[in-house]
Design a protein around this motif. Sequence first.
Motif: not given
Length: 583
Positions: A57-61, A65-68, A357-362, A523-533
């Motif tokens: 999905g990430g390939v065909i999107s 992931q960090d596009q605002v 879109t989320d709070d960062h406009g992504m 405590l986990g993954i930080k912006y601009p990367l994303a995880s489900w959590g």
Amino acid sequence: MSENNSVNNQEQLSLDDGRRVKVLSPGMMVFKRFIRNKLAIAGIIILVFMFVFSFLGGVISPYRQDQVFYKTDSATKEYASAVVNTEYRFFTADGNPLSTLVRANFSRVIKEAGDEGVSFDADGAAWTVRRLDEDFFSIGTAKELGTVTLLGKIADVKANPGEEISDEVKEAALAAAQSNQSEFEVDGQSYMLSKGKAKSYNLGTVSEVAIASLLSYDVYDSADDKVVSGYAFRRAAELALRSGKRSFTADGKNYTLTPDDSGAVISRQGESAPMTTVSNVIVNSVTSGVFLPVDYKTAVAEAIADKQTAFEYVNADGETEKHTIRMRGNNYIIYTEQQTYLIDMYAAPSMAHPLGTDDHGMDVLTRLMYGGRISLMVGFIVMLLENLIGIIIGGVSGYFGGWVDTLLMRFVDLFNSIPYYPMMIIAGAIMDAFEVPPYTRIFLLMAIMGIMGWTGVARVVRGQILSLREQDFMVATEATGIRVSRRIFRHLVPNVMPLLIVQATMGLGGIILTEATLSFLGLGIKYPLASWGSIINAASNIYVMTNFWYIWIPAGVLIVLTVLGFNFVGDGLRDAFDPKMKR
């Protein structure tokens, strides 16, 4: 004939037949048992969907992931500020500024100043302030010519050495002293009387050196700045304005003055184009570097003079702008509707953004795809790291036993006594303090989770090897002289692998949940990367949780489905490897 068929069937079903061996293969038996489990098949389908969704999905999107994303919207913003001027502006005949002491004394005596003027001493000289009109003053200096003495009926004017005083000036000085006047004029020359010793007065000539006014001048062309800011122009313009005249002359040039609600407009005689506007309202842009046209400042000043709360202004493009005026303290704040380029935050689901879109406009859907990659990658890498460490420690401990087993198991107990989440909080705080880059943070997080979670695998491997090492095949390996490492990792560990596979499959869901929990806690993954959590972390804001379901519910559903899928597959593998457990 029937006897021949019976013989053939017996030959085909003989135990040494290759096809018969294949049918009875343990792997095939496990596979058949596994595919008969409907929940296990459902788990496989769920996991295949998750992997395709995350990695393909990430390939065909069409988005990163960090596009605002941005939108154009109208917003009421502060455009300008205005204030009715209460600070006097000084213009000197010689262009040199007045000293701070002179200005301070001016502010002190202006309430007393009248048509006759008031005097003060500053900078070693005598000064006089005379009111020319309301909020318009003349400032002059005096040159001492002599003294005026009044002693009863005796009145005398005595010139200082080197000075001459005419009879007309003497008569006027005596009359002014007797009537307590501080200024008088003879033949167009101003004279000043200031208190001296006892009944004497100091007599001197008065020369105007500056004017003080509250009016502000805004030029249409910067080339006229020098002319408009000149002493002669300002004095002539203000005298004409205050006396109601429609024209005046300054520096040999004629000008036309047109009064309006806020002040006046001045232009060169014979020209229709305005040169400058005069007002007691100062208008400035709230944005640094933005130039406000003079006609806009005039419109603001007129609206304030008419006590309006709103006005319209036609800009350079011919568009009519609506402005509102609000008071803030002693200032007037001018607001207007402006087209603004804003981040498209919390946009509702649409064709362009199926999950908004989320709070960062992504794009939320794209973030879910890339977030799935990280969540699944963390789960598998942490599980591999846990099993690698656990197999080595558990295998060595179970095979050797004795003091080696005791030492390694105490080491396991030491790790089990370390509180998991407090350690993760400390690690997260350290990474935040050192500003670890997001990609580096992922690998450090996986390493910490793997190091903290291997003890369970080590205990399982140790327990299984303790029971296997006494069996006949291990006696055979010792008899043939196979080295210890080969006995452990080629003969013992493979017999434990079915159990480890089941445990690893069922543990993957737990690791994904742990990563989601850590990311939710920040405590986990930080912006601009994303995880489900980290995506669900938006639900920590009650406003987001109650108003923007599409931000956090899809990520929660994906986590639940993924964990269920791994659990279904784990249960299916457990039943397939050991069908007796199901009875």
